[in-house]
Design a protein around this motif. Sequence first.
Motif, PDB file in Angstrom:
ATOM      1  N   PHE A  48      22.265  -3.184  50.244  1.00 63.55           N
ATOM      2  CA  PHE A  48      22.883  -1.860  50.378  1.00 63.55           C
ATOM      3  C   PHE A  48      22.746  -1.132  49.046  1.00 63.55           C
ATOM      4  N   LEU A  49      22.204   0.080  49.066  1.00 61.68           N
ATOM      5  CA  LEU A  49      22.055   0.875  47.848  1.00 61.68           C
ATOM      6  C   LEU A  49      23.146   1.928  47.773  1.00 61.68           C
ATOM      7  N   SER A  50      23.916   1.916  46.696  1.00 57.60           N
ATOM      8  CA  SER A  50      24.985   2.890  46.475  1.00 57.60           C
ATOM      9  C   SER A  50      24.583   3.796  45.318  1.00 57.60           C
ATOM     10  N   THR A  54      31.773   0.768  55.729  1.00 56.40           N
ATOM     11  CA  THR A  54      32.215  -0.630  55.715  1.00 56.40           C
ATOM     12  C   THR A  54      31.284  -1.494  56.555  1.00 56.40           C
ATOM     13  N   ASP A  55      30.919  -1.011  57.734  1.00 57.06           N
ATOM     14  CA  ASP A  55      30.006  -1.763  58.588  1.00 57.06           C
ATOM     15  C   ASP A  55      28.669  -1.982  57.893  1.00 57.06           C
ATOM     16  N   ALA A  56      28.166  -0.943  57.209  1.00 58.13           N
ATOM     17  CA  ALA A  56      26.871  -1.054  56.523  1.00 58.13           C
ATOM     18  C   ALA A  56      26.938  -2.047  55.365  1.00 58.13           C
ATOM     19  N   ILE A  57      28.025  -2.006  54.594  1.00 60.65           N
ATOM     20  CA  ILE A  57      28.162  -2.920  53.454  1.00 60.65           C
ATOM     21  C   ILE A  57      28.297  -4.358  53.937  1.00 60.65           C
ATOM     22  N   LEU A  58      29.097  -4.570  54.980  1.00 57.47           N
ATOM     23  CA  LEU A  58      29.284  -5.915  55.512  1.00 57.47           C
ATOM     24  C   LEU A  58      28.017  -6.476  56.140  1.00 57.47           C
TER      25      LEU A  58
END
Length: 380
Positions: free
Chosen positions: A46-48, A98-102
Amino acid sequence: MDHPTYCPNCNQPANFSPKRGRFYCAECEVAFDAGPDPVVEPQTIFLSYAHKSSCAEDFDVSEDLVLMIKDQLVKDGHTVWIDKEGIRSGSQWRERITDAILANTFFLSFLSRRSVRDPGVCLNEISIALGSSRNIQTILAEQERSVAAPLTISHLQWHDFQDWRAIHDGTKTGESGESWNEWFEQRMLLVRDAISNAKSARITGELTRLREILDPRSFEARIVEKTDGFFGRAWLFDAASVWLDESTSRLLWLKAGPGIGKSAFAAKLAHRERSAVIGFFMCDFQGKKDPEESAREAICTLAYQIASRLPDYRLKLLHQQGVDKEKILRKSADDLFEYLITEPLNSSGKIPEAKRLALVIDGLDEAGRNDGTNSLAEIL
């Protein structure tokens, strides 16, 4: 671009020599055969990062670097989650992110002035990643002096890309005169190693050295626990801002009964007030320890956290104070405060900062003993 071959001795890029039929390192002056291509175990990442803004005062070019690194990670076989359109407001934002990070094993945070602004989407993403125990890596995309990472991730040794724009544009070269392609690939090698060897990778650097010497405590999980679902208290945050900006007092003391929310407020300051709070210590169960030991633990932790935010202070600890394990162990708590905090901050060539900075200590009363002894309170 093809991955370069690096010298096994100095880790510098080497060129293939047709005359020798082998790779040759000009730095070490040795010839060697290229090893087999490394086997990449695909990961989900995941890119933040902060998206570009049209506002001049809020302009951020790190998105260009994000896309270049993303392309390299995809070429390596990794699956990369990136939000190209930006986050829209609405009640479904937290659920979506949250779904994407998890759904991803790794969380790669690009640190720039805009990405760590408060309030900001990236800070929320970092909080979610910490709370869900993702494997977090950080990339410094702008000059260290201009980026104040939240305390919750300042213990991480970032991948240093802060000069990327100047080197990419050709107005500057790498430390050893590297061109953009060489410089970029050398740093991508460290990113790849950190991803493929997440549990054992040790990125060398000043913070790593200080961490080994000071052995600081970590409060990231407790901060996330305390801040999750914490809202309100705007008047109290306003009071803290007024104290920082206008008050001549060096102390802000918050006193209230148990269960009122003091710890949650302190944790919120540590995670959100990234421009001011550079140190956080939670005195939970400190009263069960020897008062001197308890104070020393707090001082070492705060010194490490300050070093993670102030590069000049970090250099003074390492090179002016010459910190090492033996010196730390020999000093009393009072002497340790002078050695690690007072002397480097007040010696010639003071640390230049445009704003007042703060240390947050939660539950100071819990650092004391039943007989009234509280070494940390006395030192402060």
